[in-house]
Design an enzyme around this catalytic site. Structure first.
Site, PDB file in Angstrom:
ATOM      1  CE  LYS A  98      -4.483   0.688   0.113  1.00  0.00           C
ATOM      2  NZ  LYS A  98      -5.518  -0.247  -0.360  1.00  0.00           N
TER       3      LYS A  98
HETATM    4  P1  NAD Z   1     -12.907   7.199  -3.062  1.00  0.00           P
HETATM    5  O1  NAD Z   1     -11.916   8.263  -2.877  1.00  0.00           O
HETATM    6  O2  NAD Z   1     -13.398   6.930  -4.440  1.00  0.00           O
HETATM    7  O3  NAD Z   1     -14.177   7.466  -2.122  1.00  0.00           O
HETATM    8  C1  NAD Z   1     -14.088   7.690  -0.757  1.00  0.00           C
HETATM    9  C2  NAD Z   1     -15.422   8.215  -0.309  1.00  0.00           C
HETATM   10  O4  NAD Z   1     -15.460   8.261   1.120  1.00  0.00           O
HETATM   11  C3  NAD Z   1     -15.721   9.639  -0.794  1.00  0.00           C
HETATM   12  O5  NAD Z   1     -17.091   9.729  -1.126  1.00  0.00           O
HETATM   13  C4  NAD Z   1     -15.431  10.484   0.441  1.00  0.00           C
HETATM   14  O6  NAD Z   1     -16.124  11.739   0.448  1.00  0.00           O
HETATM   15  C5  NAD Z   1     -15.960   9.541   1.515  1.00  0.00           C
HETATM   16  N1  NAD Z   1     -15.527   9.833   2.872  1.00  0.00           N
HETATM   17  C6  NAD Z   1     -14.303  10.154   3.345  1.00  0.00           C
HETATM   18  N2  NAD Z   1     -14.360  10.350   4.670  1.00  0.00           N
HETATM   19  C7  NAD Z   1     -15.659  10.151   5.035  1.00  0.00           C
HETATM   20  C8  NAD Z   1     -16.361  10.225   6.258  1.00  0.00           C
HETATM   21  N3  NAD Z   1     -15.729  10.537   7.392  1.00  0.00           N
HETATM   22  N4  NAD Z   1     -17.698   9.965   6.256  1.00  0.00           N
HETATM   23  C9  NAD Z   1     -18.352   9.661   5.120  1.00  0.00           C
HETATM   24  N5  NAD Z   1     -17.723   9.568   3.937  1.00  0.00           N
HETATM   25  C10 NAD Z   1     -16.407   9.819   3.896  1.00  0.00           C
HETATM   26  O7  NAD Z   1     -12.264   5.877  -2.407  1.00  0.00           O
HETATM   27  P2  NAD Z   1     -12.638   4.365  -2.713  1.00  0.00           P
HETATM   28  O8  NAD Z   1     -11.706   3.879  -3.753  1.00  0.00           O
HETATM   29  O9  NAD Z   1     -14.099   4.244  -2.890  1.00  0.00           O
HETATM   30  O10 NAD Z   1     -12.200   3.669  -1.338  1.00  0.00           O
HETATM   31  C11 NAD Z   1     -13.050   3.615  -0.205  1.00  0.00           C
HETATM   32  C12 NAD Z   1     -12.579   2.498   0.721  1.00  0.00           C
HETATM   33  O11 NAD Z   1     -12.582   1.258  -0.004  1.00  0.00           O
HETATM   34  C13 NAD Z   1     -11.157   2.645   1.260  1.00  0.00           C
HETATM   35  O12 NAD Z   1     -11.094   2.072   2.546  1.00  0.00           O
HETATM   36  C14 NAD Z   1     -10.327   1.805   0.291  1.00  0.00           C
HETATM   37  O13 NAD Z   1      -9.115   1.363   0.858  1.00  0.00           O
HETATM   38  C15 NAD Z   1     -11.286   0.659   0.068  1.00  0.00           C
HETATM   39  N6  NAD Z   1     -11.057  -0.115  -1.145  1.00  0.00           N
HETATM   40  C16 NAD Z   1     -11.026   0.478  -2.373  1.00  0.00           C
HETATM   41  C17 NAD Z   1     -10.838  -0.309  -3.498  1.00  0.00           C
HETATM   42  C18 NAD Z   1     -10.869   0.279  -4.888  1.00  0.00           C
HETATM   43  O14 NAD Z   1     -10.836  -0.500  -5.859  1.00  0.00           O
HETATM   44  N7  NAD Z   1     -10.975   1.575  -5.059  1.00  0.00           N
HETATM   45  C19 NAD Z   1     -10.627  -1.684  -3.378  1.00  0.00           C
HETATM   46  C20 NAD Z   1     -10.689  -2.264  -2.110  1.00  0.00           C
HETATM   47  C21 NAD Z   1     -10.907  -1.472  -1.007  1.00  0.00           C
END
Ligand code: NAD
Length: 415
Positions: free
Chosen positions: A105
């Site tokens: 990561k």
């Molecule tokens: P992203 O940046 O696309 O979206 C994150 C979202 O969370 C945004 O809408 C943001 O405004 C919101 N957010 C941030 N802080 C917040 C809070 N305190 N309350 C409510 N909403 C809040 O990110 P993503 O890629 O969707 O990732 C989200 C989670 O999923 C992370 O933990 C990431 O590690 C995990 N994840 C992502 C992927 C991927 O393929 N993108 C894969 C596995 C896991």
């Protein structure tokens, strides 16, 4: 306030899996060994001519099962601790769904919502150059994570290729399709969250049709999970992003919400639902809660207040170990991150394989393979959980840990 650091959280989860498998101290030591971390501070010239310093990290937790794989996050709270924990979770996730990868990561401490596109490009290119010695399609392959996108991956791929002297599409995943990105990758994590939720319901002899869902975080994972769950018949009654909560007990129109975030990068301008503070959505009663934002959201201090039947971890590490115990006592099932959000890294693996071979697949082929892999991974975890009478998280760790230790058995400890 967090009761644990995220690394302690990740290690406590390993301890529970190790306990179920009755592992030796030596075996636990192998699992808790974080192999490598690169920390870098670098200057970037901002649009107004000032020079700002940024700090970033790349942790390669384990490469025992293959090249390391994991996202890159841009967020003000990125820290060395956080990337180590996230890299550890990637290690268990890749082992659980049996991909030929270790876990990694990375992240840069910054607030991307306050940076211009040019500034983000310069941060990305310089960060890539700094971690160049440990990157590569057979070493470490980044992907998007919180506040990074396919565009970020395009800049990383181009920077790596400029240094390498040839075009290397296999060095990142989650890139635009025109650069060799896989069809279906953008939707894969959210699609996977929906598939795992459906399988969890099916295993209990229940249907998703008409059940109510709350989703924290409406980015890549949250919005696509909402979309696919609504297509499966579930009703999404509350969502949030970092500034806004939206509630509509009759069900939100997900496509309209996605159009709103595409245009504005946030939910705030959306008209047609009750607006609240982001965390107010946690007070809504529902069948399923999907935290899809950040870690440490469901903790000892708030776990008792949730009125949901199950929690499906779209985000990495949203439920702390103390909260896990409280939820267990309340009879709330938690479907763990390393299973629930594995769809992203599964399709990233397909993207990497396509880039290495130069043969590209149709979206139906990607989605069929993803579905098959997730269903069999879910069944394996469910079976372990039922047979050993352990929670789903512990069962997932049991499967992942056993796979990693099996590799150590044959490879041994060098020298
Ligand atoms: P992203 O940046 O696309 O979206 C994150 C979202 O969370 C945004 O809408 C943001 O405004 C919101 N957010 C941030 N802080 C917040 C809070 N305190 N309350 C409510 N909403 C809040 O990110 P993503 O890629 O969707 O990732 C989200 C989670 O999923 C992370 O933990 C990431 O590690 C995990 N994840 C992502 C992927 C991927 O393929 N993108 C894969 C596995 C896991």
């Amino acid at each position: 306030m967090a009761e644990f650091s995220v690394v302690e959280m990740a290690m406590r989860q390993i301890d529970r899996g190790a306990e179920a498998l009755k592992l030796s101290e030596n075996q636990i030591r192998l699992l808790k060994c974080s192999k490598r971390i690169l920390r870098t501070t670098f200057p970037v010239e901002m649009d107004d001519g000032t020079i700002r310093l940024f700090t970033g990290f790349r942790c390669q937790y384990s490469d025992i099962r293959g090249p390391t794989k994991g996202g890159v996050r841009y967020h003000p709270n990125v820290s060395e601790e956080e990337v180590i924990a996230l890299a550890a979770w990637m290690t268990w996730k890749c082992a659980l769904v049996d991909l030929p990868y270790g876990g990694a990561k990375g992240g840069v401490i910054c607030d991307p919502l306050k940076l211009s596109e040019r500034e983000l490009e310069h941060i990305t290119r310089r960060f890539t150059a700094e971690i160049m010695p440990i990157l590569g399609p057979d070493k470490d392959i980044p992907a998007p994570d919180v506040f990074t996108t396919s565009k970020t991956m395009a800049w990383m791929m181009d920077t790596f290729s400029m240094f390498a002297g040839y075009t290397e599409p296999a060095v990142v995943t989650g890139k635009p399709e025109v650069l060799g990105g896989s069809k279906g990758r953008k939707e894969a994590t959210g699609r996977g969250v929906a598939i795992i939720t459906r399988e969890f319901y099916r295993a209990q002899g229940k249907k998703l049709d008409g059940c109510t869902v709350i989703i924290q975080g409406f980015g890549n994972v949250g919005s696509h999970a909402a979309l696919f769950l609504s297509l499966m018949g579930a009703k999404i009654i509350a969502v949030s992003d970092q500034n806004t909560g939206l509630i509509d007990k009759n069900g939100l129109n997900i496509q309209e919400l996605m159009n709103c975030t595409d245009r504005n990068r946030c939910l705030e301008p959306y008209i047609g639902a009750t607006h609240t503070k982001p965390d107010d959505i946690f007070d809504v009663k529902a069948d399923i809660l999907i935290p899809a934002a950040l870690e440490n959201q469901i903790r000892k201090d708030n776990a008792d207040s949730f009125q949901v039947g199950a929690i499906v971890e779209g985000a990495n590490g949203p439920v702390t170990p103390d909260a896990d115990e409280i939820l267990e006592q309340k009879g709330i099932h938690v479907i763990p991150d390393i299973l629930a959000n594995a769809g992203g890294v599964i399709v990233s693996h397909y993207e990497w394989a396509q880039a290495l071979s130069g043969l590209y697949w149709e979206e139906t082929e990607v989605n069929e393979k993803l579905e098959k892999k997730l269903v069999s991974s879910f069944n394996e975890v469910w079976r372990r959980s039922q047979n050993l009478k352990i929670p789903l998280r512990t069962a997932a760790y049991v499967v992942a840990i056993a796979r990693i230790l099996e590799v150590y058995k044959y490879r041994g400890i060098f020298p």
